[in-house]
Each structure stands twice: as C-alpha cells, then as structure tokens.
Design a protein around this motif. Structure first.
Motif, short mmCIF file in Angstrom:
data_model
loop_
_atom_site.label_atom_id
_atom_site.label_comp_id
_atom_site.label_asym_id
_atom_site.label_seq_id
_atom_site.Cartn_x
_atom_site.Cartn_y
_atom_site.Cartn_z
N HIS A 172 38.22 -31.56 -11.45
CA HIS A 172 37.95 -30.18 -11.07
C HIS A 172 38.34 -29.25 -12.20
O HIS A 172 39.45 -28.75 -12.23
N ALA A 173 37.47 -29.06 -13.13
CA ALA A 173 37.75 -28.02 -14.11
C ALA A 173 37.58 -26.68 -13.40
O ALA A 173 36.73 -26.54 -12.53
N PRO A 174 38.43 -25.72 -13.70
CA PRO A 174 38.33 -24.45 -12.99
C PRO A 174 37.01 -23.75 -13.32
O PRO A 174 36.53 -23.77 -14.43
N PRO A 213 35.28 -38.78 -4.63
CA PRO A 213 34.55 -38.11 -3.55
C PRO A 213 34.14 -36.67 -3.84
O PRO A 213 33.01 -36.31 -3.59
N ASP A 214 35.01 -35.84 -4.36
CA ASP A 214 34.66 -34.43 -4.47
C ASP A 214 34.41 -33.99 -5.90
O ASP A 214 34.37 -32.80 -6.19
N ALA A 215 34.22 -34.98 -6.82
CA ALA A 215 34.05 -34.61 -8.23
C ALA A 215 32.75 -33.86 -8.42
O ALA A 215 31.74 -34.18 -7.82
N ARG A 216 32.78 -32.84 -9.27
CA ARG A 216 31.57 -32.06 -9.54
C ARG A 216 31.24 -32.13 -11.01
O ARG A 216 32.12 -32.08 -11.87
N HIS A 217 29.96 -32.25 -11.29
CA HIS A 217 29.50 -32.20 -12.67
C HIS A 217 29.19 -30.75 -13.04
O HIS A 217 29.50 -30.31 -14.15
N GLU A 243 28.94 -40.44 2.38
CA GLU A 243 27.64 -39.91 1.95
C GLU A 243 27.64 -38.38 2.04
O GLU A 243 27.24 -37.69 1.10
N ILE A 244 28.13 -37.87 3.15
CA ILE A 244 28.14 -36.41 3.34
C ILE A 244 29.08 -35.77 2.33
O ILE A 244 28.76 -34.75 1.71
N ARG A 245 30.24 -36.39 2.12
CA ARG A 245 31.19 -35.79 1.17
C ARG A 245 30.61 -35.78 -0.24
O ARG A 245 30.80 -34.83 -0.99
N SER A 246 29.91 -36.85 -0.59
CA SER A 246 29.35 -36.90 -1.95
C SER A 246 28.26 -35.84 -2.11
O SER A 246 28.15 -35.19 -3.15
N ARG A 247 27.46 -35.65 -1.07
CA ARG A 247 26.45 -34.59 -1.15
C ARG A 247 27.11 -33.23 -1.22
O ARG A 247 26.67 -32.32 -1.94
N ASN A 248 28.17 -33.08 -0.46
CA ASN A 248 28.84 -31.79 -0.41
C ASN A 248 29.36 -31.39 -1.78
O ASN A 248 29.44 -30.20 -2.10
N ALA A 249 29.68 -32.40 -2.60
CA ALA A 249 30.21 -32.09 -3.94
C ALA A 249 29.19 -31.37 -4.80
O ALA A 249 29.54 -30.73 -5.78
N ASP A 250 27.88 -31.44 -4.45
CA ASP A 250 26.89 -30.68 -5.19
C ASP A 250 27.10 -29.18 -5.02
O ASP A 250 26.62 -28.38 -5.82
#
Lengths: 205, 917
Positions: free
Chosen positions: A7-9, B625-629, B666-673
């Motif tokens: 989580h980069a801010p 699970p909650d990682a975002r690109h 599945e829902i959590r991974s989508r939510n990360a978008d």
C-alpha cells in the motif's frame, strides 16, 4: 521486489497530472540519429571490407583502366570546412533565438542553408569530374554509396531547415518553444559529423 | 463484428477527459481511390524519371525491366502512402495549413470498415497490425504446407527446384519480416500504452505510418509471385541474390519498408515508455512486457539499419551495376554476411523478447503468484540484448570468414544461454506452488516453456564450432530454428492473442476451440520438427527440393504434422472470427490480472482513461488480498477519485457457495481494483429461505470486516429468473456466479450459468467452488468465533436450534467442543464405543448446522472438561464460550470453563432435559 510494495500512500487530489519526463520529440530525434549512425556504420563496414580486400594489392586501388583512383582532397577539404562552419552558423542562429532575436535566427538559418547548398553543389561538381563511375570497381561503388547517402542526408537536412525557416518567418519559434528547430539542428550536426568522419576515412587516409 | 465503440468508461455520453471527438467525414473509399491514384502516379513518375536519367547519362539499353521495376516499386509505394493519407498532417504542417495537435478526427473507429483507413488510435492500429500480420502468416503458412507437400516423398511432387526455392524463400520472408517481427508490435501497440497508464502512444501519426509500411512490404513480397519469385531464401546471400528475377528486387525493397516500419515503431515505443508513464509508474513497477518491448525496441533501432545497408548494397549491385559482391572487381561476398547477420541475429531476439514479456504476464496471472525474480527478468533481457550484438558470426562458421573470429563468437553465443536460463528458471519458479489455472493462454505459455527449451538446447549444440561445422545447412538447423521461433514467437503470440482477446474485442473466445488449437499445434509442432534433428545429424541438407529415399518415412511423418498445424490454424481463425462476432460478452478483467489494462472496460474507451491513473504498487502482487497496482480515477465531473457511490455495481449470484473462502477471496481481490461495489443476489430456488438469509448475513459480515462495500438480498424463485430480473434492476457491469463443481451443482446441471449469460447479456464470470470449501469454516474470516461446549447435548436437535438462533442474532462462526470423560483404560472397548458414539453425534450436529447455512466445525476431545477445556480455549482463542448442557450437567461444564476461560465471557444455555438425541 514485486511482492513487497503493498500500500503505497495515494496522494489526495483529484487525478494526478501527467508530467512529461523529457521532451519526447527530441528523444525520438536522438534515437533516429542513433539509427542513422548504424546505417552509416553498415556502409562503412562494407567500405572497410572492400578496402581491406584490395589493400593487399595496392592503395589507392586501381580503376578498371589500370589508373589509380584519385580523390580531390584539397577541394573536398575546403568543402568540409564549409559544412562544418554551417553547424556553427546554425548554432549562432539558435543562440540569437534564445536571446529573443527572431531576425537573427532567420539570418542564421539562411546562411546555414546556403552553405549546405554550396556543399551539395560542390559535391555534384566533384562527381562530374572524378573520372570514374559507380560501375567501376567495388571501391568506386563504396565511394559513391557513402558520399551519395551522405548527400541525400544533407538534402533532407536542408529541407528540414527550410521548413524551420518558413516557420521562423511566421514567428512560430520562441525562447519557450523551439522543438522542431532543435530537432532539425540535431540532425544537421549529425550530418556534419558524419561528413567529417567520411572525409577522414575515405579521402584522407 | 464488434468495433472499438468510442464509449467512455465512466459516463455514457459524458466527456472524454478534455478530448473532443469528431470523426473524419470522408468515407473509406475516398482514401483508397486516392491511394490508387497515388500509386499509379508514383509508378508513372518513376518510369519517366528513370527513362530521363538513363537517356541523359547514356545508359544502354534504355529499357531494363529490373531497374524500372525497382524505382517504380519505391516511388509507387510512396505514392500509395501519400494517397492513403499517412502524410496529410505533416504536409499540412509544412504548407502552414491550419492544423491542430488536438485533432482527433482519425482516432477510433465506429464500424469495421474504418479499420481499413489511416487511424491514429493505438488500439485500432494494434488491431490493424494483428489483422495484417496474421494475414501474412496465412500466406507464409500456405508456403510451408507447399514445402512439406513437395517433401512428402522423394522426387518431384508439385514443384521444380526453382519454384521450391521460391516457396521456401517466400515462407521465411513473410514469416520473419511481416509476421514474427511486427506482430509483437501489434500486441504491444494495443496493450502497452494502457499498461503504462497513457492515453496513446507518444507519436500517433508516426504509429499509423509504421503500420502502413507493413502492407507495402508484405504485398511487395507477394507481388513477386507474378514477376518470378525470389529464390535466394530470406538470407538473400550474394552472389545468389545478385542473379534472379525482378522478384529479388521486390524482396530488397520490401525489406526496406519492413525495416523502416520496425525502426519507426521502436522509436515510438521507446518514447512512450520513457515519457508517457503514469505517475507512480517507476521503471521497477512496469509490467515485464514494457521492459521486453523497450529492450526489443533498442535492438530494432540500432540493428535494423544493418539489414537496410545490406539490402541497399545488393540492390545497387542488381540495378546500378556496382560491384560490391563481385570478387574479381574487388568486391567481397563475406562482407554481406557480416552486415546481414549483424542485424539478423539481434532480429532473433526482436522476435523472442516481446514473447518473453507476454509469457511473464500470462504465467504470473494464471499461476496466481508474483512473478519470480522481477528484476532478474528485466536485467536478463538487457543482457540478452547486449550479448545479442556480439554473436552474429556464429551463423558464418563455415563461410570462410576470418578464422580467429570463430572462438570468441562461440563463447559469447554460449554465454547467452545464461540470461536465457535465468528467465527459464524464473518462469518455473513462478509456477512452483502456484495455483495454476489451465486456460488457453496458460497452455500456450507452458507449451512455450517446453518447445523453447528444446530450441535453446539445440542452439547450444549449434553454437559450438566443431559441432556447427558438422551440422551447418542440415535439417538440424531447420529443427533448431523452428523450435526457437515456434516456441518463442508463435506460441507466445498465441498466448498473448488469447490472453488479450477479451480486452481487445470485448468478447470471450471459445475456450474449448482454443484448447483444441493448442493441442493440435503442440502435437503438430513436435511431429513436424522433432524428427528433423535426426535427419540433420544423418546429413540431409536443408533448402533442397529433393532428398535421399532413406529419409522418406520421417519426411512423410513431418508432412502429416505440418497438415495438423494447418488444421489448427483454421480452428484458430474460426474461433476468433465467430467469437468476435457473437461470443459472450467479456468482463473487464476475466483473468483477474493486476496490470492497468484490466482496470478499464473491454474494449477500452476511446482515450483509455478518463483521468490519468496513479500507480501505487508492483504489477504482480497476486495472492496478496488487498494489494493494489494502481488507482483509476473517475472523470472530474464525478469528483475525481472513485467514491463509494460512483463505483460500478457487480452482481454476485450464489447460494450454496456463498460463505466459501473461494468466493470471498474472489470478491476481495476484485475489490482491490477500487472500482466496484458488490450486490449479492441469493436465489432460494426450492431451498429454505432462512438458510440463504443466514449465509448471506455471514458473508456480508465477513466482507464488511474486510472493508468491502457489499449489499445483498435473498430472492425467492429460480436462479435464472431471479438473476435476470435483478440484472435489469441493478444494471451491473459484470455478473459473478459461484457454483459448486459440475458433478454436484444443481445450477450447473440445469445449465443455469449459460442461461443467465444469454438472458442478461451481461459479461459473466463463473467461479467454481470446491465442494469441501463450500462447507468448511471460513479460514481467514474476521468473524467472532463462538466455542460451544457440550457433551450430552451433542447430536441433539436442541443444540443445533440453539446455535442457529445464536447465528441469526449475530453473524459468527462456531466450533463445537465435546470433552469426553472416558473410563480407564482409554483404549478399552467401552472407551472406544463412547468415542465412536460421540463422533457420530458430532457429525450429525455439524451436518445439521452446515446444511442450514451456519459456519461450524467441531471436535471430540479425549479428556475430562477440566483438562480438555484449557487446551481447547488455548487452541481456538474463542471470543465467547457457550456452555450447552442438558440434564443439569451444564453447571459442571460451566465450572470447568470458568476456570480455564480467563477473560473470555462464558454464557450458559440450559437445553432442558427431554431433548435427547
């Protein structure tokens, strides 16, 4: 590494602005010049293979009529000086523009274009009086190919500079915006430097 | 056929982030008529010019077809490019016409015909590239089938030697110059700007010109069929290439256009990668495909001029009469080979590295693991590119070049196996313990690993001077190069095409046909090319139309294999054409990829993003699970960043599988978008409504705990009817249906998923939940754990009722613990009997609860409550302990529990006396 950054801010603002990292057009011109350098490198490779092949006999090599190839070193040397000087006149024009003097830029471009044109005319005159054609031995093919390709590049450079001149007359360039001019001048300097190399490698040594 | 409808991602009918879009009104036919005029004018001008020059300088004879044809080819092609409209903008600029950099009238398409005119949209150009290159692949493949037909038996079958030379030259030339090299440009054109978070390439008009060079090159090659096919192979060595027909001149010209296309695209890619990355997209956060494309582009920019040089020289020999390759005039034929291979060896990496990038994307996505060794992957590509410039002469060990060059070239050649090995092991390590999903793209990726490895190994053989001297120009070389290019180019191209097909077309391809395509191709490849190793070692020369009869059997086997490849290709084209026309709608992100192209619609909106996205993490954080690109923003009229209420609805349909870990992940991974809100629809069918209510409450509680915005309702009725009705009301972007596997799922048996897909017309993802997962206690749940302590009550209906009541009051998970005070000896018959009975009772209770939607498990413990409870509390760390007793035993249990519980609250429920099992 790909696993660590979770989580980069995120800065809180409504959509980040995309700042250009550098001027894409100038970078593209530099890459294109890199590509052109490689084109000349391939032609120089051909030249040196041929030169190495005949150097075991005599140098300069002999024409089909048995006479050695002779190149007008003095005249071409003068021509080389003209082309080198044109790089400096172009540079001077750009300096004038940076100082806010559009008239100066126009003068610089005119002198540069005239000098480039003179160079081409002298080269054509040289072709007419060389006394051998591309169909002579391999050396003459290499000579005409190298100088011919360079001449074509000078012509392209002249067209680019003429377009810049036209734009300069319309007051399109300023201290802040001069990307086409800068790109054109990169190209012109490249054409000059290639000529210096060519002169040295083909005419002098 | 579906088109790139210029639909914005966020607001139908809304703005496009500052761009206004007016389509150029001139019809496609206008441009083609102009192109025809341009071509004819160019050809006529060329004839006139050549005639005048020849007359002026006194050339004899005045007419020479080869010379006129060569000049006409060049100037006619430029006339065509002008006519089709490639230069209009620049000529307008040069004339000082009123032009605007913000002119987007050549951007995007509104119907399929628009693909046949100049377009500046990188997505359209990508499709144009792919269509064009696949068309040339068909021709090249046809040539291959003709070659194999000729070679099916010894002696002459369908073609004489010269025609055969034409087949093989045309095959290689089309496959290399207008298929394998540019097709990656097509894929990268489409996905790379989106991956980087850019709205287009750096130079869209140059991009269009690059594309239009390609048909010029390809049709010049093809046109040579009418002028006498060139027959000097794709390597076109002089003096062979100095002879030959007009076709050879067309080959030399065509290569110039293909090369110019390659250089221009490469410059464009580099400028895009360096200057157009979205904020936060550091070079170490770029997807590997961006690295691969960048490195490839450097190769293309600096190596391609060498083939241009080599073809200029042979062309001058042919049409100007120079003597570059005439030894008795001081020429040197070895020189050609040096210049040619100085491009053509790096060209091998131009055809491989983008494929490596595609495979890295596909393997990471379908193994659901972060790409192993991201930086090593990137650096190894750089190393391959650098070393690739220093190995060219390994193609010339038997050519008579300077002998001292052999050993250095052998060493550099073998060193290239090291960075390639780094990549191979990194892919394997990515697969290692991943959750591998065998979809078509992944099949191609795995096929690539095997096939390319074979090619790499035979490459090491060929790199060694003494072995190469033995095997040069035999079928061993043919086997090697086809393993490398089939594995490294064809397989990776197909992997990429299937992987991004949903993104490019907005439709899903047919998975079954895709797998048929793969298996036929894979078996066909091995059948066609593997025996060639043996043939080559036995001494069968390549590029010869006839062979010794002892090779008949293997050759006929290879011909059968090549026909399999032909059939597979037909399946491929049938699949993409029918799927594009009428395939099911594709969701935004069918593969749950992490990179940016999956965070825009399928197909993407006209300018890709309404607002520039912000990249916040690496591109391959699978399994986190909650990682975002990246964060994708809404347009300004929506207030910038996507808020809860501007999120797009995703409708989730599930019942039996509702509380499963698979669905929740599945829902959590989508939510990360960061794009979606979730609406659960639970069709009751002929089940019990209360059970569905209970499952929904549990799931929503778990998701709320994980920070996922989700709502839901239970609806009476059949799944198809309920889902159709709800989809009308919710208007979801995507439907997610979770079912049990086919064998045990009522929904699957009645074909409900396909029925819903057809009835709603909404992009649909089907999540299959393993049966045991659907029944198991959700592992990572943050719900409070309630420990129920019971002995005699286990198995009693009253206990189940009590737990259900508790679950309905507040979502929780339960564990039932039954401490047994066994008589001594504990291995005796009586103790065993009690254990068995307790186990059965426990199973009955758990089944009763699980079947009614309560998340529960249980344990029978071998000790008295005073011993067992402290252990159990320590192991489960429950948040509440409930003592459920009958017949007054509760008090004793409660005492033991209180003693062990510490701070944990203990409640007591007396189930009364008469509730026996």
């Amino acid at each position: 590494m790909a696993t660590t950054a979770g989580h980069a801010p995120v800065e809180q603002h409504s959509g980040p602005e995309q700042k250009p990292h550098m001027n894409a057009s100038l970078m593209a011109m530099l890459l294109f010049i890199g590509s052109e350098i490689m084109l000349f490198a391939s032609l120089f490779t051909a030249y040196f293979f041929i030169r190495y092949g005949v150097a075991n006999e005599t140098w300069p090599p002999l024409k089909q009529d048995g006479e050695p190839f002779e190149l007008p070193v003095i005249l071409t040397g003068v021509n080389t000086l003209i082309l080198i000087s044109s790089s400096f006149t172009l540079w001077w024009g750009e300096k004038r523009l940076a100082a806010g003097d559009n008239k100066g830029l126009i003068r610089g471009l005119w002198v540069t274009i005239l000098m480039g044109g003179t160079f081409l005319l002298i080269q054509l005159n040289e072709y007419a009086h060389l006394g051998f054609t591309p169909q002579d031995r391999a050396f003459s093919g290499a000579f005409y190919t190298l100088t011919g390709f360079h001449g074509a590049h000078v012509l392209v450079g002249l067209i680019v500079l003429s377009l810049c001149l036209r734009r300069a007359y319309k007051n399109d360039f300023s201290h802040a915006y001069h990307t086409p001019l800068t790109a054109g001048s990169y190209y012109w300097h490249f054409v000059d430097i290639v000529w210096v190399l060519l002169f040295f490698l083909v005419y002098v040594i | 056929m579906a088109t790139h409808a210029p639909a914005p991602a966020h607001a139908p009918g809304g703005g496009h982030g500052g761009h206004t879009h007016h389509e150029d009104p001139r019809p496609v036919s206008y441009w083609w008529i102009r192109a025809a005029y341009g071509t004819v004018a160019g050809v006529l001008f060329a004839f006139l010019l050549t005639f005048l020059l020849r007359a002026l300088f006194g050339f004899e004879p005045l007419w020479d077809g080869g010379v006129y044809g060569g000049v006409a080819g060049l100037i006619g092609a430029i006339g065509f490019l002008w006519g089709i409209g490639c230069f209009d903008y620049w000529l307008g600029w040069a004339k000082g016409a009123d032009i605007s950099e913000e002119d987007h009238s050549f951007h995007g398409v509104s119907n399929w015909k628009q693909y046949f005119r100049v377009n500046t949209d990188h997505k359209v150009i990508g499709i144009q590239y792919l269509g064009m290159t696949l068309f040339f692949m068909l021709w090249g493949g046809l040539m291959a089938l003709l070659i194999r037909t000729e070679l099916a038996a010894p002696g002459q079958q369908i073609a004489d030697g010269q025609t055969y030379n034409g087949f093989l030259s045309m095959h290689a030339t089309l496959m290399i110059f207008v298929f394998a090299v540019p097709v990656f440009g097509g894929i990268a054109n489409y996905v790379l700007p989106i991956m980087l978070g850019a709205k287009d390439m750096a130079f869209p008009r140059l991009n269009a010109l690059s594309f239009w060079f390609l048909p010029v090159a390809g049709f010049m090659f093809l046109a040579s069929m009418f002028t006498g096919m060139f027959g000097a192979a794709w390597t076109a060595y002089p003096p062979l290439a100095s002879q030959g027909t007009m076709g050879q001149t067309l080959f030399e010209l065509g290569v110039q256009f293909a090369g110019a296309s390659s250089i221009a695209t490469a410059i464009n890619f580099l400028a895009t990668i360096i200057t157009m990355r979205a904020p936060g997209m550091t070079i170490w956060r770029m997807p590997i495909l961006a690295w691969a494309t960048g490195v490839t582009s450097v190769l293309a920019v600096f190596a391609t001029p060498f083939i241009a040089g080599s073809q200029f020289l042979t062309m001058f020999d042919r049409i100007m009469g120079t003597n570059f390759f005439v030894p008795d005039q001081g020429g040197d034929v070895i020189m050609y080979q040096h210049i040619f291979w100085f491009y053509s060896h790096p060209a091998v990496y131009i055809m491989l590295l983008p494929g490596f990038g595609i495979i890295s994307e596909v393997i990471a996505t379908f193994a659901r693991k972060p790409l192993f060794g991201y930086r090593a992957m990137a650096f190894s590509m750089v190393a391959i590119a650098v070393l690739g410039f220093g190995v060219w002469a390994h193609h010339m060990f038997v050519s008579g070049m300077a002998a001292w060059l052999r050993v250095p070239m052998m060493i550099t050649t073998i060193i290239i196996a090291v960075p390639t090995g780094v990549k191979m092991w990194s892919w394997l390590a990515t697969l290692w313990q991943g959750r591998i999903h065998i979809k078509t793209p992944m099949l191609w990726a795995l096929g690539f690993l095997f096939t390319f490895l074979m090619g790499g190994l035979s490459g090491v053989f060929l790199g060694i001077v003494p072995a190469d001297i033995q095997m040069s120009d035999t079928y061993f070389v043919t086997a090697h190069l086809h393993y490398v290019l089939y594995g490294g180019s064809v397989y990776t191209i197909f992997a990429g095409l299937y992987y991004w097909f949903p993104k490019m077309t907005g439709k899903m391809y047919n998975e079954k046909l895709g797998q048929w395509h793969f298996w036929l191709t894979f078996i066909g490849t091995q059948l066609t090319f593997f025996p060639m190793h043996w043939q080559g070692l036995q001494g069968m020369p390549r590029r010869v139309a006839d062979y010794d009869p002892r090779f008949e059997t293997v050759n006929s086997i290879e011909t059968v294999g090549s026909y399999m490849l032909g059939i597979a290709t037909i399946i491929f084209f049938y699949n993409i054409v029918t799927s594009w026309k009428s395939g099911p709608k594709a969701p935004w992100n069918p593969w749950r990829g992490k990179t940016l192209e999956w965070m825009v619609s399928s197909p993407p909106p006209l300018f890709n993003f309404d607002a520039v996205p912000q990249v916040v993490g690496g591109p391959y954080q699978y399994g986190i699970p909650d990682a975002r690109h990246a964060v994708v923003f809404a347009p300004e009229e929506f207030g910038g960043e996507l808020k809860e209420d501007t999120r797009y609805p995703v409708m989730v349909v599930a019942n039996e599988t509702l509380t499963s870990q698979t669905l929740i992940d599945e829902i959590r991974s989508r939510n990360a978008d960061g794009l979606w809100s979730f609406q659960f629809i639970v069709p009751v069918g002929d089940g019990d409504r209360a059970i569905s209510e209970r499952r929904l409450a549990t799931t929503l509680a778990i998701l709320a705990e994980a920070g996922v915005s989700a709502t839901g309702r239970v609806a009476d009725g059949d799944v198809v009817a309920v889902a159709t009705e709800a989809a009308k009301e919710i208007q979801p972007h995507e439907l997610v249906i979770a079912t049990l596997p086919l064998a045990v799922s009522q929904w699957m048996r009645s074909d409900s998923v396909d029925k819903v897909r057809k009835a709603t017309g909404v992009a649909l993802s089907h999540v299959v939940v393993p049966a045991n997962d659907a029944r198991a206690l959700t592992g990572t749940s943050a719900l409070p754990l309630v420990m129920v302590v019971a002995t005699e009550a286990v198995g009693a209906e009253a206990l189940a009722t009590a737990v259900r009541t508790r679950a309905d009051a507040e979502p929780a998970r339960f564990t039932v613990v039954a401490p047994l005070d066994l008589p001594e000896p504990r291995w005796g018959a009586e103790a065993n009997e009690r254990r068995r009975a307790a186990g059965e009772a426990m199973t009955a209770t758990i089944n009763a609860l699980v079947n009614t939607g309560v998340a529960v498990d249980g344990e029978v413990m071998d000790d008295a409550p005073s011993v067992a409870l402290p252990l159990a509390i320590d192991a489960y760390t429950p948040s509440v302990i409930i003592i459920a007793g009958i017949n007054g035993e509760a008090a004793a249990l409660a005492d033991a529990a209180h003693a062990a519980a510490g701070d944990t609250p203990v409640e007591t429920v007396n189930l009364g006396a008469a509730a026996g099992a």
